[in-house]
Design a protein around this motif. Sequence first.
Motif, mmCIF file in Angstrom:
data_model
loop_
_atom_site.group_PDB
_atom_site.id
_atom_site.type_symbol
_atom_site.label_atom_id
_atom_site.label_comp_id
_atom_site.label_asym_id
_atom_site.label_seq_id
_atom_site.Cartn_x
_atom_site.Cartn_y
_atom_site.Cartn_z
ATOM 1 N N UNK A 13 25.777 -48.765 -30.921
ATOM 2 C CA UNK A 13 25.663 -50.220 -30.612
ATOM 3 C C UNK A 13 24.664 -50.885 -29.982
ATOM 4 N N UNK A 14 24.011 -52.438 -30.153
ATOM 5 C CA UNK A 14 23.068 -52.786 -29.377
ATOM 6 C C UNK A 14 23.820 -53.782 -29.072
ATOM 7 N N UNK A 15 25.193 -54.702 -30.042
ATOM 8 C CA UNK A 15 25.302 -55.911 -29.152
ATOM 9 C C UNK A 15 25.603 -56.194 -27.599
ATOM 10 N N UNK A 333 19.263 -62.881 -11.400
ATOM 11 C CA UNK A 333 18.099 -62.610 -12.103
ATOM 12 C C UNK A 333 17.668 -61.177 -12.286
ATOM 13 N N UNK A 334 18.150 -60.850 -13.403
ATOM 14 C CA UNK A 334 18.005 -58.589 -13.504
ATOM 15 C C UNK A 334 17.489 -58.398 -13.685
ATOM 16 N N UNK A 335 16.934 -56.845 -13.892
ATOM 17 C CA UNK A 335 16.398 -55.919 -14.841
ATOM 18 C C UNK A 335 17.300 -55.503 -15.009
ATOM 19 N N UNK A 336 18.011 -54.117 -16.406
ATOM 20 C CA UNK A 336 18.699 -53.745 -16.414
ATOM 21 C C UNK A 336 17.789 -52.663 -17.416
ATOM 22 N N UNK A 337 18.711 -51.400 -17.391
ATOM 23 C CA UNK A 337 18.965 -50.253 -18.250
ATOM 24 C C UNK A 337 19.934 -49.984 -18.944
ATOM 25 N N UNK A 338 20.048 -49.053 -19.909
ATOM 26 C CA UNK A 338 21.913 -49.589 -20.378
ATOM 27 C C UNK A 338 21.346 -48.338 -20.963
ATOM 28 N N UNK A 339 22.803 -47.055 -21.813
ATOM 29 C CA UNK A 339 22.597 -45.673 -22.336
ATOM 30 C C UNK A 339 24.528 -45.847 -22.750
ATOM 31 N N UNK A 340 24.227 -44.558 -24.070
ATOM 32 C CA UNK A 340 25.311 -44.403 -24.014
ATOM 33 C C UNK A 340 26.359 -43.212 -23.539
ATOM 34 N N UNK A 343 24.479 -40.537 -22.997
ATOM 35 C CA UNK A 343 22.902 -40.382 -22.275
ATOM 36 C C UNK A 343 21.384 -41.057 -23.277
ATOM 37 N N UNK A 344 21.372 -41.154 -24.087
ATOM 38 C CA UNK A 344 21.159 -42.199 -24.765
ATOM 39 C C UNK A 344 20.693 -43.296 -24.306
ATOM 40 N N UNK A 345 19.458 -43.459 -24.147
ATOM 41 C CA UNK A 345 19.069 -44.953 -23.364
ATOM 42 C C UNK A 345 18.910 -45.698 -24.505
ATOM 43 N N UNK A 346 19.819 -46.924 -24.625
ATOM 44 C CA UNK A 346 20.132 -47.814 -25.853
ATOM 45 C C UNK A 346 18.671 -48.997 -25.454
ATOM 46 N N UNK A 347 18.832 -49.624 -24.795
ATOM 47 C CA UNK A 347 17.338 -50.533 -23.793
ATOM 48 C C UNK A 347 17.186 -50.657 -23.007
ATOM 49 N N UNK A 348 16.366 -51.551 -22.686
ATOM 50 C CA UNK A 348 15.795 -51.842 -21.419
ATOM 51 C C UNK A 348 15.374 -52.792 -20.871
ATOM 52 N N UNK A 349 15.699 -53.163 -19.864
ATOM 53 C CA UNK A 349 14.564 -55.381 -20.242
ATOM 54 C C UNK A 349 13.142 -54.490 -19.441
ATOM 55 N N UNK A 403 32.233 -45.852 -27.131
ATOM 56 C CA UNK A 403 33.075 -44.711 -25.943
ATOM 57 C C UNK A 403 32.075 -45.437 -24.857
ATOM 58 N N UNK A 404 31.918 -45.585 -22.957
ATOM 59 C CA UNK A 404 31.149 -46.660 -22.421
ATOM 60 C C UNK A 404 30.074 -46.408 -22.342
ATOM 61 N N UNK A 405 30.008 -47.393 -22.064
ATOM 62 C CA UNK A 405 28.355 -47.402 -21.770
ATOM 63 C C UNK A 405 28.346 -47.753 -20.111
ATOM 64 N N UNK A 406 27.174 -46.834 -19.863
ATOM 65 C CA UNK A 406 26.852 -47.103 -18.737
ATOM 66 C C UNK A 406 25.106 -47.598 -18.038
#
Length: 421
Positions: A13-15, A333-340, A343-349, A403-406
């Motif tokens: 998911x990229x929701x 105001x923030x930057x973020x990275x998100x993984x499933x 450990x696969x990165x789903x998206x990054x600002x 699953x959890x998101x990091x």
Amino acid sequence: MKQQTKNAPNWRTLLLAALLLGLLVAACGPATPQPNDGETSDAVNVESGSRVTASGLEYVEVEAGTGVQAQPGDQVTVHYTGTLEDGTEFDSSIGSDPFSFVLGQGRVIPGWDEGIALMRAGGKAQLIIPPDLAYGPNDYGPIPGGSTLYFDVELVSVAPVPTPVPPPTAVPPTSVDPDDYIVTDSGLQYYFLAEGDGETPEDGEVVTVHFVGWLEDGTLLGDSRVTGPIEFTVGTEEILPGWDEAVLLMQVGDNVQIVLPPELGLGEEGSADGFIPPNAILIFEIELLSISPPPPPPISVDEADYTVTDSGLKLFVITPGTGEEIAVGDTVTLHYKMWDEEGIQLQSSYDFGQPIPLVVGLEQAGPGWDEALLLLDNLSIAQFVLTPELAFGDQAANAPDEGNLTVEVEILGLEKAETEE
């Protein structure tokens, strides 16, 4: 002919990321038709500089611009802050890059298209936009249905849109005998139009491709020869499930035609704009140009080093902040990275070159984000782990990823909420 390797599609998911990215253009919202009743007379209050147009938009000039008048078709760049009638701020570009769009193309809410066209470059104004020129009766994120919206806008620049490069002549898909397709267990059909001799990608790697896409009736969906090649991370369904499965069958230099059944495309719903109908069969020709290493995984944190809250949120502060605490109603105001969970990165600002503004306490990105941010200080860097319930709230039961998101966040700025005297 290359042989098929079986790779069942991995539904991720990229929701959450989509919710975050929606905040970048909260002022835009779903495009709705621009009213055009042919009337041009406005009611003007000379003392206040306020004018109410025939459509019901109220325009208050704060500072007259000295540059060129914005015209439909121009590329306009604006800074803005949006508030509800009670003063609640729901979005702002202040502290980040200004927002750009083509005026008069329905890419923003109608009140913006009309209001910005009244301005000159360098000018500042307040747009008071009634519901029928905004989001109508429906809720939109933190904006309740039926809301009148207040936007303080500064028209930073106005420029003509560059003349587009003429697209290549639209051509139909390459003719392939149906018997020549290889069909996988998922229903993907593929045929190699040209074969390369490069490497084959793996899940988590980043691939660069050219593509042309069609509906089954030959309607052109897109052509990267016009827009330029695109990148995506294999296995994250950033594009479509069928794309992930297809590129895992390819080598660099391959050009393959694929036919996607609905379940490997956009399924029973089709696209939100209706261009791709429900249950559509999609055809693509994809050329694999290159493969890059996957983005790095999240920072390794020992379980004992996390702070665990009663909700199940796990938080680790990587770099402490300034000590200025974040509170409900503040805008960060923030930057973020998100993984499933794998450990696969789903998206990054960082990939979009623009940080994200979030109003804390509105669950704009899910309840877990609010809880984590309220435990942090301005300018801190932290990692937190979200259960589906913390990531998706009431929609957790329907989330396609169990699953959890990091998430790792870098807080770049903090604007404190205004307090009532």
